[in-house]
Motif scaffolding. Structure first.
Motif, PDB file in Angstrom:
ATOM      1  N   UNK A  81      -6.781   9.462  -2.284  1.00 54.54           N
ATOM      2  CA  UNK A  81      -7.449   8.160  -2.315  1.00 54.54           C
ATOM      3  C   UNK A  81      -6.629   7.128  -1.549  1.00 54.54           C
ATOM      4  N   UNK A  82      -7.294   6.054  -1.154  1.00 58.66           N
ATOM      5  CA  UNK A  82      -6.632   4.884  -0.579  1.00 58.66           C
ATOM      6  C   UNK A  82      -7.016   3.696  -1.446  1.00 58.66           C
ATOM      7  N   UNK A  83      -6.036   3.012  -1.984  1.00 60.50           N
ATOM      8  CA  UNK A  83      -6.290   1.825  -2.775  1.00 60.50           C
ATOM      9  C   UNK A  83      -6.350   0.634  -1.828  1.00 60.50           C
ATOM     10  N   UNK A  84      -7.380  -0.172  -1.946  1.00 63.10           N
ATOM     11  CA  UNK A  84      -7.528  -1.334  -1.072  1.00 63.10           C
ATOM     12  C   UNK A  84      -7.708  -2.578  -1.935  1.00 63.10           C
ATOM     13  N   UNK A  85      -7.115  -3.667  -1.484  1.00 60.57           N
ATOM     14  CA  UNK A  85      -7.313  -4.940  -2.174  1.00 60.57           C
ATOM     15  C   UNK A  85      -7.341  -6.056  -1.148  1.00 60.57           C
ATOM     16  N   UNK A  86      -8.032  -7.127  -1.494  1.00 59.10           N
ATOM     17  CA  UNK A  86      -8.195  -8.235  -0.564  1.00 59.10           C
ATOM     18  C   UNK A  86      -7.212  -9.350  -0.878  1.00 59.10           C
ATOM     19  N   UNK A  87      -6.915 -10.122   0.148  1.00 55.92           N
ATOM     20  CA  UNK A  87      -6.096 -11.323   0.039  1.00 55.92           C
ATOM     21  C   UNK A  87      -6.843 -12.458   0.734  1.00 55.92           C
ATOM     22  N   UNK A  88      -6.303 -13.669   0.666  1.00 62.82           N
ATOM     23  CA  UNK A  88      -7.029 -14.864   1.101  1.00 62.82           C
ATOM     24  C   UNK A  88      -7.027 -15.161   2.592  1.00 62.82           C
ATOM     25  N   UNK A 141      -2.329 -10.949   4.701  1.00 64.22           N
ATOM     26  CA  UNK A 141      -2.293  -9.510   4.974  1.00 64.22           C
ATOM     27  C   UNK A 141      -0.943  -9.157   5.595  1.00 64.22           C
ATOM     28  N   UNK A 142      -0.591  -9.883   6.665  1.00 65.72           N
ATOM     29  CA  UNK A 142       0.670  -9.623   7.363  1.00 65.72           C
ATOM     30  C   UNK A 142       1.877  -9.809   6.451  1.00 65.72           C
ATOM     31  N   UNK A 143       1.850 -10.851   5.624  1.00 61.13           N
ATOM     32  CA  UNK A 143       2.970 -11.119   4.717  1.00 61.13           C
ATOM     33  C   UNK A 143       3.131 -10.007   3.690  1.00 61.13           C
ATOM     34  N   UNK A 144       2.005  -9.542   3.121  1.00 61.58           N
ATOM     35  CA  UNK A 144       2.072  -8.492   2.102  1.00 61.58           C
ATOM     36  C   UNK A 144       2.627  -7.200   2.702  1.00 61.58           C
ATOM     37  N   UNK A 145       2.159  -6.818   3.879  1.00 57.59           N
ATOM     38  CA  UNK A 145       2.645  -5.582   4.494  1.00 57.59           C
ATOM     39  C   UNK A 145       4.112  -5.731   4.891  1.00 57.59           C
ATOM     40  N   UNK A 146       4.492  -6.891   5.391  1.00 57.71           N
ATOM     41  CA  UNK A 146       5.905  -7.127   5.735  1.00 57.71           C
ATOM     42  C   UNK A 146       6.796  -6.985   4.505  1.00 57.71           C
ATOM     43  N   UNK A 147       6.362  -7.544   3.375  1.00 54.75           N
ATOM     44  CA  UNK A 147       7.120  -7.405   2.123  1.00 54.75           C
ATOM     45  C   UNK A 147       7.226  -5.943   1.723  1.00 54.75           C
ATOM     46  N   UNK A 148       6.100  -5.231   1.820  1.00 54.20           N
ATOM     47  CA  UNK A 148       6.091  -3.817   1.439  1.00 54.20           C
ATOM     48  C   UNK A 148       7.083  -3.015   2.282  1.00 54.20           C
ATOM     49  N   UNK A 202     -14.173 -10.443  11.854  1.00 48.82           N
ATOM     50  CA  UNK A 202     -14.554 -10.894  10.513  1.00 48.82           C
ATOM     51  C   UNK A 202     -13.805 -10.147   9.413  1.00 48.82           C
ATOM     52  N   UNK A 203     -13.148  -9.041   9.774  1.00 50.53           N
ATOM     53  CA  UNK A 203     -12.370  -8.259   8.821  1.00 50.53           C
ATOM     54  C   UNK A 203     -11.050  -7.866   9.476  1.00 50.53           C
ATOM     55  N   UNK A 204      -9.971  -8.006   8.725  1.00 56.65           N
ATOM     56  CA  UNK A 204      -8.625  -7.749   9.231  1.00 56.65           C
ATOM     57  C   UNK A 204      -7.885  -6.973   8.151  1.00 56.65           C
ATOM     58  N   UNK A 205      -7.274  -5.851   8.521  1.00 51.02           N
ATOM     59  CA  UNK A 205      -6.554  -5.069   7.516  1.00 51.02           C
ATOM     60  C   UNK A 205      -5.312  -4.415   8.117  1.00 51.02           C
ATOM     61  N   UNK A 206      -4.423  -4.059   7.231  1.00 55.04           N
ATOM     62  CA  UNK A 206      -3.198  -3.345   7.584  1.00 55.04           C
ATOM     63  C   UNK A 206      -2.831  -2.533   6.347  1.00 55.04           C
ATOM     64  N   UNK A 207      -2.141  -1.440   6.512  1.00 50.59           N
ATOM     65  CA  UNK A 207      -1.874  -0.590   5.359  1.00 50.59           C
ATOM     66  C   UNK A 207      -0.431  -0.113   5.314  1.00 50.59           C
ATOM     67  N   UNK A 208      -0.028   0.268   4.095  1.00 52.98           N
ATOM     68  CA  UNK A 208       1.320   0.784   3.881  1.00 52.98           C
ATOM     69  C   UNK A 208       1.280   1.891   2.843  1.00 52.98           C
ATOM     70  N   UNK A 233       9.263  -2.358  -6.795  1.00 53.87           N
ATOM     71  CA  UNK A 233       8.570  -2.440  -5.516  1.00 53.87           C
ATOM     72  C   UNK A 233       7.376  -3.393  -5.610  1.00 53.87           C
ATOM     73  N   UNK A 234       6.506  -3.192  -6.573  1.00 54.00           N
ATOM     74  CA  UNK A 234       5.301  -4.013  -6.663  1.00 54.00           C
ATOM     75  C   UNK A 234       5.578  -5.408  -7.197  1.00 54.00           C
ATOM     76  N   UNK A 235       6.629  -5.583  -7.987  1.00 54.15           N
ATOM     77  CA  UNK A 235       7.041  -6.930  -8.396  1.00 54.15           C
ATOM     78  C   UNK A 235       7.479  -7.716  -7.167  1.00 54.15           C
ATOM     79  N   UNK A 236       8.210  -7.067  -6.257  1.00 56.21           N
ATOM     80  CA  UNK A 236       8.655  -7.731  -5.025  1.00 56.21           C
ATOM     81  C   UNK A 236       7.473  -8.134  -4.149  1.00 56.21           C
ATOM     82  N   UNK A 237       6.339  -7.436  -4.294  1.00 54.24           N
ATOM     83  CA  UNK A 237       5.145  -7.791  -3.531  1.00 54.24           C
ATOM     84  C   UNK A 237       4.347  -8.908  -4.203  1.00 54.24           C
ATOM     85  N   UNK A 238       4.787  -9.337  -5.375  1.00 52.79           N
ATOM     86  CA  UNK A 238       4.144 -10.455  -6.056  1.00 52.79           C
ATOM     87  C   UNK A 238       3.229 -10.083  -7.212  1.00 52.79           C
TER      88      UNK A 238
END
Length: 141
Positions: A73-80, A85-92, A108-114, A20-25
Motif C-alpha cells: 500500500x501507499x499511504x497518502x495525505x494532503x497538506x495546505x 509538501x516540499x517541507x514535509x518531504x524535506x523533514x522526512x 492543480x495537484x502537486x505531490x512528492x513521496x518518501x 520519526x513521525x514526531x519530527x514530521x509534526x
C-alpha cells in the motif's frame, strides 16, 4: 457518526517510528500507546497504529511484507500548500527517510513521496481547491 479510519502498520522499532513521525509534526494519542503499539493522529477521524512486528502478527496469519523490498500500500495525505509538501518531504529525508518518487506536478495537484525508516511508502499531496482545469487537461509532470 463519522467513520473513523485506523490504518495498522508493522514496525521494527516503535521508538524510532515515533521519533520519526514526531519530527514530521504528527502527534500521538497516549491512551493507545504502550510497548507494543502507538496511535499517530492524522486528524479527528484518521489514525495510524504502529504495531511492533511481533504484536502485529497476532492480528493476521499472513506473513508480514518486508516494506524495504515489497509494498502492499501507499499511504497518502494532503497538506495546505505546495510549500508544505516540499517541507514535509524535506523533514522526512532529514530524519532518515528516503525519497520514493520524484515530485509530480500536474498544476492543480502537486505531490512528492518518501519511505519511512521501515520502508513504508508515504505520499504528501496538495490539491488546488478549484480542482482540475475545466477542459480536463493537466500539464505533464
Amino acid at each position: 457518526m463519522a467513520t473513523q479510519i485506523f490504518m495498522n502498520l508493522p514496525v521494527k522499532d516503535l521508538d524510532r517510528s515515533t521519533r520519526f513521525f514526531t519530527a514530521l509534526g504528527f502527534t500521538f494519542n497516549q491512551d493507545y500507546t504502550d510497548e507494543n503499539a502507538t496511535c499517530m493522529v492524522i486528524n479527528d477521524d484518521a489514525y495510524v497504529m504502529f504495531l511492533v512486528e511481533k504484536f502485529f502478527k497476532t492480528f493476521t496469519s499472513k506473513e508480514i511484507v518486508d516494506a524495504t523490498s515489497a509494498h502492499e500500500a501507499i499511504m497518502a495525505f494532503s497538506v495546505d500548500s505546495r510549500e508544505a509538501v516540499d517541507q514535509m518531504v524535506s523533514k522526512a529525508l532529514a530524519e532518515g527517510g528516503t525519497e520514493s518518487q520524484p515530485v509530480q506536478d500536474y498544476g492543480f495537484m502537486y505531490s512528492h513521496s518518501f519511505q519511512d525508516p521501515d520502508g513504508h511508502l508515504w505520499e504528501v499531496m496538495w490539491m488546488d481547491p478549484a480542482g482540475p482545469p475545466a477542459d480536463g487537461t493537466a500539464p505533464a509532470s
